[in-house]
Design an enzyme around this catalytic site. Structure first.
Site, PDB file in Angstrom:
ATOM      1  CD  GLU A 264      -2.722  -0.831   2.771  1.00 25.25           C
ATOM      2  OE1 GLU A 264      -2.707   0.020   3.434  1.00 25.25           O
ATOM      3  OE2 GLU A 264      -4.078  -1.430   2.635  1.00 25.25           O
TER       4      GLU A 264
ATOM      5  NE  ARG B 149     -10.279  -6.531  19.694  1.00 25.72           N
ATOM      6  CZ  ARG B 149      -9.510  -6.544  18.975  1.00 25.72           C
ATOM      7  NH1 ARG B 149      -9.145  -7.193  17.727  1.00 25.72           N
ATOM      8  NH2 ARG B 149      -8.702  -5.127  18.745  1.00 25.72           N
TER       9      ARG B 149
HETATM   10  C1  MV4 Z   1      -1.123   2.005   7.723  1.00 22.40           C
HETATM   11  C2  MV4 Z   1      -0.398   3.242   7.953  1.00 22.40           C
HETATM   12  C3  MV4 Z   1      -0.199   4.249   6.736  1.00 22.40           C
HETATM   13  N1  MV4 Z   1      -0.266   4.025   5.631  1.00 22.40           N
HETATM   14  N2  MV4 Z   1      -1.155   1.815   6.216  1.00 22.40           N
HETATM   15  C4  MV4 Z   1      -1.147   0.151  11.815  1.00 22.40           C
HETATM   16  C5  MV4 Z   1      -2.216  -0.878  12.468  1.00 22.40           C
HETATM   17  C6  MV4 Z   1      -2.747  -1.606  11.474  1.00 22.40           C
HETATM   18  N3  MV4 Z   1      -4.276  -1.793  11.508  1.00 22.40           N
HETATM   19  C7  MV4 Z   1      -2.413  -0.780  10.288  1.00 22.40           C
HETATM   20  N4  MV4 Z   1      -1.690   0.460  10.561  1.00 22.40           N
HETATM   21  C8  MV4 Z   1      -1.252   1.471   9.771  1.00 22.40           C
HETATM   22  N5  MV4 Z   1      -1.441   0.945   8.337  1.00 22.40           N
HETATM   23  C9  MV4 Z   1      -0.877   2.740   5.422  1.00 22.40           C
HETATM   24  N6  MV4 Z   1      -0.964   2.253   4.038  1.00 22.40           N
HETATM   25  C10 MV4 Z   1      -0.229   3.625   9.410  1.00 22.40           C
HETATM   26  C11 MV4 Z   1      -0.780   2.469  10.117  1.00 22.40           C
HETATM   27  C12 MV4 Z   1      -0.494   2.966  11.607  1.00 22.40           C
HETATM   28  C13 MV4 Z   1       0.804   2.924  12.125  1.00 22.40           C
HETATM   29  C14 MV4 Z   1       1.774   2.711  11.179  1.00 22.40           C
HETATM   30  C15 MV4 Z   1       2.932   2.978  11.694  1.00 22.40           C
HETATM   31  C16 MV4 Z   1       3.358   3.239  13.286  1.00 22.40           C
HETATM   32  C17 MV4 Z   1       2.078   3.602  14.087  1.00 22.40           C
HETATM   33  C18 MV4 Z   1       0.957   3.230  13.402  1.00 22.40           C
HETATM   34  C19 MV4 Z   1      -0.451   3.582  14.163  1.00 22.40           C
HETATM   35  C20 MV4 Z   1      -1.393   3.526  13.554  1.00 22.40           C
HETATM   36  C21 MV4 Z   1      -1.601   3.186  12.492  1.00 22.40           C
END
Ligand code: MV4
Length: 489
Positions: A199, A291
């Site tokens: 992504e 959940r």
């Molecule tokens: C992402 C993102 C940025 N770009 N996807 C983190 C948890 C999971 N559910 C998906 N997450 C993320 N996906 C894209 N394409 C940022 C997160 C993200 C995150 C990433 C790195 C460090 C901390 C984070 C906290 C929340 C969400």
């Protein structure tokens, strides 16, 4: 439904049991040898020991839990969160034993457990998704082509991952091969499934989720959003409802998208649809958690809906008793997760005995906990001691209430994240609402936790000094006119 078994421990077991009792349903607790004296065991009508302390010998033993359920003649099992709550095989075994699983179908759990299957399920529903691919990538040339198309930085994610597990940021083409190989090998060893996808990396997103509720009569509603951007290494720290940044129009659009996601997987019960929101308030579907979530109380407070009661009702086959247009947000709620971790020492787990445990009390405070003074925090499970939830007419009032509640919460014997919570609540980036998922990384150091207080102490000292000097001057002047100067010293 006359009797249910709660297949969990700690605060969430108690929280589920409270609603069951309110509804006149008898309760069976299960517990490990480490939890013999736990509050959830004492609260229940019956309790069955599952085995030794480690989770894989107790709370993860689906076979023993089902045997206990059959032995006690329960009608249903509530899994709480964590442990077996998102285990499709367990849900299937429960149903095969003739017991109701209070949650979605094994089919919904399975689909949403695979990020690629989830993307596939929602693709005809017009749900905004981050630019990228919806199929597994194993070939470097394919990966390069996709990365060129969406533009660096990109994120490689494991299909079987979730909650941030198995994600890798790739800044440029030079890093791509190595990161792909690592991601695939990590996913294979962690999940037994090496499927990864790509992504576009949204660099400074907010993490906002929508609570949904579905019944078996085709009704699906959403209960608005929870803002979950304040997290540390994918561990949420503070959650709130509503989010400070959503407009009514975006809230409605996200709610409608979440309802479509629930419909796409034939959802039943309470679930959460996670979105990323970028700086321009574009939102993108990420994943669905099948959940009850840790942070559900903030939604309960601003909507007035008992989510566990609704879970039980829809599991009994009842219709949701309200329509979308009956729901509204009133006020603002904040939740602080209180962990037995030391914020002054890199959040190292700090297990031990709760030698002092005095709860904050008063209006606009809800404390969901599972311990009492004198109890030990076991090393075997999640180190969360409690969830401190506060409410106010405004966000500012809820924050003020939280700071006061933290100050009134006295825990000794283990280090806790309470001072860290206070640090966040006082930070300008948090109070102003201008923050993203990088808040903790950007602003937190152990020294900073105290800097607020140090600054305040300094201001107080300066003020005292100034007042002293002023009074002294007045009194000194007064001595020119009075013979009573001795008394004024
Ligand atoms: C992402 C993102 C940025 N770009 N996807 C983190 C948890 C999971 N559910 C998906 N997450 C993320 N996906 C894209 N394409 C940022 C997160 C993200 C995150 C990433 C790195 C460090 C901390 C984070 C906290 C929340 C969400």
């Amino acid at each position: 439904m006359k009797k249910i078994l709660v297949a969990n421990r700690g605060e969430i077991a108690l929280r589920v049991m409270r609603t069951a009792r309110k509804m006149g349903i008898a309760i069976v607790a299960v517990y490990s040898e480490a939890d013999r004296n736990a509050l959830h065991v004492r609260f229940a009508d019956e309790a069955i020991c599952l085995g030794p302390a480690p989770s894989n010998q107790s709370y993860l033993r689906g076979d023993k839990i089902i045997a206990a359920a059959l032995a006690c003649g329960v009608d249903a099992i509530h899994p709480g969160y964590g442990f077996l709550s998102e285990n499709a095989a367990f849900a299937r075994d429960v149903e095969a034993a003739g017991i109701i699983f209070i949650g979605p179908s094994p089919y919904s759990i399975e689909i949403m457990g695979s990020k690629l299957a989830a993307k596939d399920a929602v693709k005809h529903y017009d749900i905004p998704m981050v630019p990228g691919v919806d199929h597994a990538i194993s070939d470097l040339a394919d990966a390069k082509a996709i990365a060129k198309e969406v533009g660096f930085p990109i994120l490689i994610k494991a299909s079987a991952g979730g909650g941030g597990k198995g994600m890798r940021i790739v800044e440029n083409e030079g890093e791509l091969q190595e990161q792909m190989e690592r991601a695939i090998s990590e996913a294979t060893s962690a999940f037994g499934d090496g499927s990864v996808f790509i992504e576009k990396y949204v660099t400074s997103p907010r993490h906002i989720e929508i609570q949904v509720l579905a019944d078996s009569h085709g009704n699906v509603v959403h209960l608005f959003e929870r803002e979950c951007s304040i997290q540390r290494r994918h561990q949420k720290v503070i959650e709130e409802a509503p989010s400070a940044i959503l407009t009514p129009a975006i809230r409605q659009a996200m709610g409608e998208a979440a309802v479509k996601v629930a419909k796409a997987c034939n959802y039943l019960g309470a679930g959460t649809v996670e979105f990323l929101v970028d700086a321009d308030l574009n939102f993108y579907f990420l994943e669905m958690n099948t959940r009850l979530q840790v942070e559900h109380p903030v939604t309960e407070w601003v909507t007035g809906v008992d989510l566990v009661e609704q879970q039980i009702r829809v599991a009994r086959g009842e219709e949701i008793p309200f329509k979308q247009e009956d729901l509204q947000i009133t006020g603002h709620a904040l939740e602080l997760r209180v962990y037995a971790e030391d914020p002054f020492n890199n959040f190292l787990p700090s297990v031990g005995n709760l030698s002092t445990y005095v709860r904050p009390v008063g209006d606009n405070i809800r404390l969901d906990d599972g311990y009492e003074q004198g109890m030990d925090i076991p090393i075997y499970y999640d180190p969360m001691i409690a969830k401190l939830i506060t409410y106010g007419d405004t966000r500012q009032a809820a924050i003020r209430r939280m700071i006061q509640a933290i100050e009134d919460y006295h825990i000794e014997g283990v280090a806790t994240t309470l001072p860290f919570g206070k640090f966040v609540c006082r930070h300008e980036a948090f109070t102003s609402g201008h923050f993203d998922t990088h808040f903790v990384k950007n602003y937190y150091t152990p020294e900073n936790i105290n800097s607020n207080e140090t600054q305040e102490a300094e201001i107080a000292a300066r003020l005292a000094l100034q007042l002293y000097a002023e009074r002294h001057r007045v009194l000194t002047v007064a001595t020119n006119y009075s013979m009573e100067w001795e008394a004024n010293r």
